[in-house]
Design an enzyme around this catalytic site. Structure first.
Site, PDB file in Angstrom:
ATOM      1  CG  MET A   1      -1.824  -1.192   1.406  1.00 38.26           C
ATOM      2  SD  MET A   1      -2.891  -1.611   0.013  1.00 38.26           S
ATOM      3  CE  MET A   1      -3.861  -0.156  -0.113  1.00 38.26           C
TER       4      MET A   1
ATOM      5  CB  CYS B   1       5.881  -0.430   6.837  1.00 44.36           C
ATOM      6  SG  CYS B   1       5.322  -0.356   5.128  1.00 44.36           S
TER       7      CYS B   1
ATOM      8  N   GLY C   1      -0.275 -12.380  12.634  1.00 48.83           N
ATOM      9  CA  GLY C   1       0.228 -13.047  11.429  1.00 48.83           C
ATOM     10  C   GLY C   1      -0.611 -14.270  11.096  1.00 48.83           C
TER      11      GLY C   1
END
Lengths: 262, 302
Positions: free
Chosen positions: B71, B128, B241
């Site tokens: 993203m 990230c 996760g």
């Protein structure tokens, strides 16, 4: 049940390309993925962009109808038969195809999403109102006549049919006929006033909304309207759902998620 | 009666399921929808100093066992986010403000703003894998992580969580440095750096080329990381996760997670994933005559 379903990215070849109206092109391609009316797909043009597009034709030879408004749609409308694009989906919740007397109101390219719904209505008596800015932008009038017993056209500039917008035309049609359901797709201002009209007349409705969309698959939240994902709970919402939305007709979001007035 | 209540570094939650950062956390309305799904707490999208569009599409690849995304940290910027926090606050459950910055000072000032907006805790995005100059690029260096945490801890009174990346052989070193610097909990794991190539297009699908792999595909890595972190640390670990049902949530809890976060599961199962997991865990506890969820934390260790 869970919402789980499996979708994969698929390369498809353009089987045919047709110019529908000024700057509007339909691309047909063979793809046997199950799809229901009002659903959309994510279309990737490698090296350019990936964008959501409503399916304008269902069945094995599917289609999208694209208006050239930006970089991605320019690339799409320039594709020719034999060219490749890569699709994933279909996504979202489409129209609940109703029985009875139905009025479909399509503005802009809205008819593209509505027609597959109308073509799947076995027992309904369908009337259609198609709105365009002018005659040259008018979309799918002939195709609509194949499923609708009454097709009316409105143009903002009066170049064809009713002089005015699609909602004004719908008001005229609704005053002479009692419909069981109104289906709408088009610019949100149109849908906002169409929804108001339906509430005033007490007619249930379903409208297909658009929002800036990134993932298309219910994860990122970029297309959220009042917390509902246009890509998953939508793009088609019922009149009752729209009634409770504070953002409907009022606010959308930019690429960063910031609020913009409609 | 069984109790799923959790007190996580002082943050009181009705149940151990939290919305993971990056999923449905950009607007107040979408956060409220996740609360309705039954989450015990909500972590916002990671917010930076300025509005940011993120990467161009394609930003997502759907896989049989998960997702790959890049993203690129789209967000409306901290100034605009107060409004969303106000809206999200109506959920009546703890909101954790996730932030990302390029320096310790930026992390600290963003965290302070989040605290002012009502965040009950701060989550630092140190992981990230697909935004240049942010996230993982800082989060693999124990000294950098320690300095960010010291600065943030000095700036805010609410608990501070550090979300770490599995894309390093130094996860434990980073976590220990974070603990020493005063962090209140560790969140593990973020996505695994990955790539998808489309053989018809003959190129990577994601516009950023690299992305992060999530979903059931990474669960085994996540559970292993949480297990190792639980052995090494004294502070709580939050597991994330590939959790999408009660069994996978319990795997993490038994590995040592005091709470769990769910991201991909929201897409694969739906917002009801939180409530479904909680009722599944409750049934499991009843069958095994357990009263409190804390009795299960870390039981997989000798």
């Amino acid at each position: 049940m869970t919402e789980r379903f499996m979708v994969t990215q698929t390369a498809v070849n353009i089987a045919s390309r047709a110019e529908e109206a000024e700057d509007v092109v339909t691309l047909r391609f063979d793809w046997d993925a199950p799809a229901s009316p009002g659903q959309f797909i994510m279309v990737w043009i490698p090296g350019v962009d990936e964008v959501p597009m409503s399916l304008s034709y269902l069945g094995d030879r599917k289609g999208i109808t694209v208006k050239n408004i930006g970089e991605a749609t320019k690339a799409l409308t320039s594709l020719q038969a034999g060219d490749q694009m890569i699709v994933r989906g279909p996504y979202g919740r489409g129209y609940h195809v109703p029985k009875g007397k139905v009025l479909a109101v399509g503005g802009g390219t809205g008819m593209a999403s509505l027609l597959p719904a109308l073509e799947r209505v076995p027992t309904a008596d369908v009337h259609t109102a198609i709105g365009a800015r002018g005659e040259r932008e008018l979309l799918f009038e002939e195709r609509a006549k194949r499923t609708s017993s009454n097709v009316r056209v409105s143009t903002d500039d009066g170049s064809k049919g009713f002089h005015g917008n699609a909602v004004q035309l719908a008001r005229e049609m609704m005053s002479s006929t009692k419909y069981d359901m109104v289906l709408g797709c088009g610019p949100e201002k149109m849908l906002y006033f169409l929804h108001k009209l339906c509430a005033e007349k007490g007619v249930p409705c379903q409208m297909s909304l658009e929002r800036y969309m990134k993932c298309g698959a219910g994860l990122c939240g970029s297309c959220a309207i009042d917390g509902k994902r246009v890509c998953r709970e939508g793009p088609v919402f019922t009149g009752d759902e729209l009634k409770d939305m504070k953002e409907f007709g009022k606010q959308r979001r930019d690429e960063c998620g910031g609020r913009l007035r409609l | 009666m069984t109790s799923l209540k959790v007190v996580l570094a002082g943050v009181e939650m009705e149940n151990p399921t939290m919305l993971a950062s990056g999923i449905m956390g950009e607007t107040g309305g979408s956060l409220l929808a996740m609360a309705k799904g039954g989450a015990g707490a909500l972590v916002t999208k990671s917010i930076g100093s300025a509005p940011r569009e993120g990467h161009k599409n394609p930003t997502l690849v759907e896989l049989e066992f998960g997702y790959m995304n890049a993203m690129g940290l789209p967000n409306p910027g901290i100034d605009a986010f107060g409004e969303e926090m106000y809206e999200a606050g109506k959920a009546g459950i703890p909101i954790v403000g996730s932030v990302f910055g390029a320096s310790a000072e930026e992390f600290a000032s963003l965290s302070k703003r989040m605290q002012e907006f009502g965040a009950e805790a701060i989550e630092l995005n140190l992981s990230c894998p697909h935004a240049k100059g942010y996230g993982m690029e800082m989060g693999v260096d124990p000294d950098v992580v320690a300095s960010i945490i010291s600065e943030v801890k000095a700036a805010v009174a609410v608990p501070v969580f550090a979300k770490l990346t599995p894309n390093t052989h130094r996860l434990i070193d980073v976590a220990l440095a974070a603990e020493k610097a005063g962090v209140d909990a560790i969140v593990a794991i973020n996505t695994l750096k990955a790539m998808k190539i489309d053989v018809d297009a003959m190129r990577p699908v994601l516009s950023n080329r690299y992305g992060g792999l999530s979903g059931p595909a990474v669960r085994g890595v996540g559970v292993r990381c949480v297990y190792e972190l639980y052995e090494a640390l004294n502070i709580p670990v939050i597991g994330v996760g590939g959790i999408e049902d009660w069994r996978s949530a319990l795997e993490y809890i038994m590995a040592g997670a005091a709470a769990v976060q769910i991201g991909s599961g929201v897409g694969r199962v739906g917002p009801r994933v939180f409530g479904d997991i909680c009722s599944g865990i409750s049934s499991y506890m009843e069958v095994n005559r357990l009263r409190n969820i804390s009795q299960l934390v870390g039981v997989a260790h000798d």
